[in-house]
Design a protein around this motif. Structure first.
Motif, PDB file in Angstrom:
ATOM      1  N   VAL A   3       0.864  -1.179   0.000  1.00 12.94           N
ATOM      2  CA  VAL A   3       0.000   0.000   0.000  1.00 12.94           C
ATOM      3  C   VAL A   3       0.897   1.224   0.000  1.00 12.94           C
ATOM      4  N   THR A   4       0.701   2.085  -0.989  1.00 15.63           N
ATOM      5  CA  THR A   4       1.443   3.336  -1.054  1.00 15.63           C
ATOM      6  C   THR A   4       0.471   4.478  -0.817  1.00 15.63           C
ATOM      7  N   LEU A   5       1.004   5.602  -0.423  1.00 13.30           N
ATOM      8  CA  LEU A   5       0.156   6.757  -0.090  1.00 13.30           C
ATOM      9  C   LEU A   5       0.416   7.904  -1.049  1.00 13.30           C
ATOM     10  N   GLY A   6      -0.117   7.765  -2.248  1.00 10.82           N
ATOM     11  CA  GLY A   6      -0.094   8.868  -3.196  1.00 10.82           C
ATOM     12  C   GLY A   6       1.157   9.012  -4.029  1.00 10.82           C
ATOM     13  N   CYS A   7       1.981   7.989  -4.128  1.00  9.85           N
ATOM     14  CA  CYS A   7       3.187   8.158  -4.937  1.00  9.85           C
ATOM     15  C   CYS A   7       2.976   7.719  -6.383  1.00  9.85           C
ATOM     16  N   GLY A   8       1.881   7.017  -6.659  1.00 12.44           N
ATOM     17  CA  GLY A   8       1.539   6.651  -8.029  1.00 12.44           C
ATOM     18  C   GLY A   8       2.670   5.966  -8.771  1.00 12.44           C
ATOM     19  N   ASP A   9       2.988   6.460  -9.965  1.00 14.95           N
ATOM     20  CA  ASP A   9       4.025   5.849 -10.800  1.00 14.95           C
ATOM     21  C   ASP A   9       5.440   6.074 -10.273  1.00 14.95           C
ATOM     22  N   ALA A  10       5.609   6.951  -9.294  1.00 18.23           N
ATOM     23  CA  ALA A  10       6.946   7.237  -8.765  1.00 18.23           C
ATOM     24  C   ALA A  10       7.454   6.132  -7.839  1.00 18.23           C
ATOM     25  N   CYS A  11       6.571   5.270  -7.346  1.00 20.76           N
ATOM     26  CA  CYS A  11       6.973   4.199  -6.435  1.00 20.76           C
ATOM     27  C   CYS A  11       7.597   3.045  -7.207  1.00 20.76           C
ATOM     28  N   PRO A  12       8.603   2.412  -6.625  1.00 18.61           N
ATOM     29  CA  PRO A  12       9.171   1.229  -7.271  1.00 18.61           C
ATOM     30  C   PRO A  12       8.143   0.094  -7.266  1.00 18.61           C
ATOM     31  N   VAL A  13       8.208  -0.754  -8.256  1.00 18.18           N
ATOM     32  CA  VAL A  13       7.266  -1.868  -8.379  1.00 18.18           C
ATOM     33  C   VAL A  13       8.046  -3.176  -8.340  1.00 18.18           C
ATOM     34  N   ARG A  14       7.573  -4.087  -7.524  1.00 18.43           N
ATOM     35  CA  ARG A  14       8.169  -5.421  -7.450  1.00 18.43           C
ATOM     36  C   ARG A  14       7.190  -6.397  -8.084  1.00 18.43           C
ATOM     37  N   PRO A  15       7.630  -7.139  -9.062  1.00 16.32           N
ATOM     38  CA  PRO A  15       6.746  -8.084  -9.743  1.00 16.32           C
ATOM     39  C   PRO A  15       6.127  -9.086  -8.768  1.00 16.32           C
ATOM     40  N   GLY A  16       4.891  -9.458  -9.067  1.00 15.92           N
ATOM     41  CA  GLY A  16       4.214 -10.466  -8.261  1.00 15.92           C
ATOM     42  C   GLY A  16       3.549  -9.934  -7.012  1.00 15.92           C
ATOM     43  N   ARG A  17       3.558  -8.637  -6.828  1.00 15.63           N
ATOM     44  CA  ARG A  17       2.924  -8.033  -5.651  1.00 15.63           C
ATOM     45  C   ARG A  17       1.642  -7.322  -6.082  1.00 15.63           C
ATOM     46  N   ARG A  18       0.679  -7.292  -5.209  1.00 18.52           N
ATOM     47  CA  ARG A  18      -0.536  -6.506  -5.440  1.00 18.52           C
ATOM     48  C   ARG A  18      -0.302  -5.125  -4.850  1.00 18.52           C
ATOM     49  N   TYR A  19      -0.636  -4.088  -5.618  1.00 16.93           N
ATOM     50  CA  TYR A  19      -0.419  -2.710  -5.190  1.00 16.93           C
ATOM     51  C   TYR A  19      -1.730  -1.956  -5.055  1.00 16.93           C
ATOM     52  N   ARG A  45     -10.051   2.688   5.451  1.00 15.85           N
ATOM     53  CA  ARG A  45      -9.481   1.927   4.336  1.00 15.85           C
ATOM     54  C   ARG A  45      -8.770   0.667   4.834  1.00 15.85           C
ATOM     55  N   ILE A  46      -8.067   0.785   5.956  1.00 20.90           N
ATOM     56  CA  ILE A  46      -7.383  -0.372   6.529  1.00 20.90           C
ATOM     57  C   ILE A  46      -8.406  -1.419   6.962  1.00 20.90           C
ATOM     58  N   ASP A  47      -9.488  -0.984   7.586  1.00 25.00           N
ATOM     59  CA  ASP A  47     -10.526  -1.922   8.016  1.00 25.00           C
ATOM     60  C   ASP A  47     -11.118  -2.689   6.831  1.00 25.00           C
ATOM     61  N   VAL A  48     -11.380  -1.986   5.736  1.00 27.29           N
ATOM     62  CA  VAL A  48     -11.907  -2.637   4.528  1.00 27.29           C
ATOM     63  C   VAL A  48     -10.895  -3.644   3.990  1.00 27.29           C
ATOM     64  N   LEU A  49      -9.637  -3.260   3.952  1.00 29.05           N
ATOM     65  CA  LEU A  49      -8.593  -4.147   3.448  1.00 29.05           C
ATOM     66  C   LEU A  49      -8.464  -5.392   4.323  1.00 29.05           C
TER      67      LEU A  49
END
Length: 61
Positions: A3-19, A45-49
């Protein structure tokens, strides 16, 4: 699960993970009432997740 907080495409992505990218206002400079509203939105949002990931468990809090 990442879970990221507003970094969008700027965050690194690790394959095989749900974002999830939760866009929330930055707390810097907010008055206490606005900061509490952000906190409450994040808690909801955390409660829903948690219910989604662990449907047989009751969220803490």
């Amino acid at each position: 699960m990442v879970v990221t907080l507003g970094c969008g495409d700027a965050c690194p992505v690790r394959p095989g993970r749900r974002y999830l990218d939760w866009e929330l206002p930055d707390l810097a400079g907010l008055d206490i009432q606005s900061a509490r509203a952000v906190r409450d939105a994040l808690t909801a949002r955390i409660d829903v997740l948690v219910r989604e990931l662990l449907p047989d468990r009751t969220p803490i809090g």
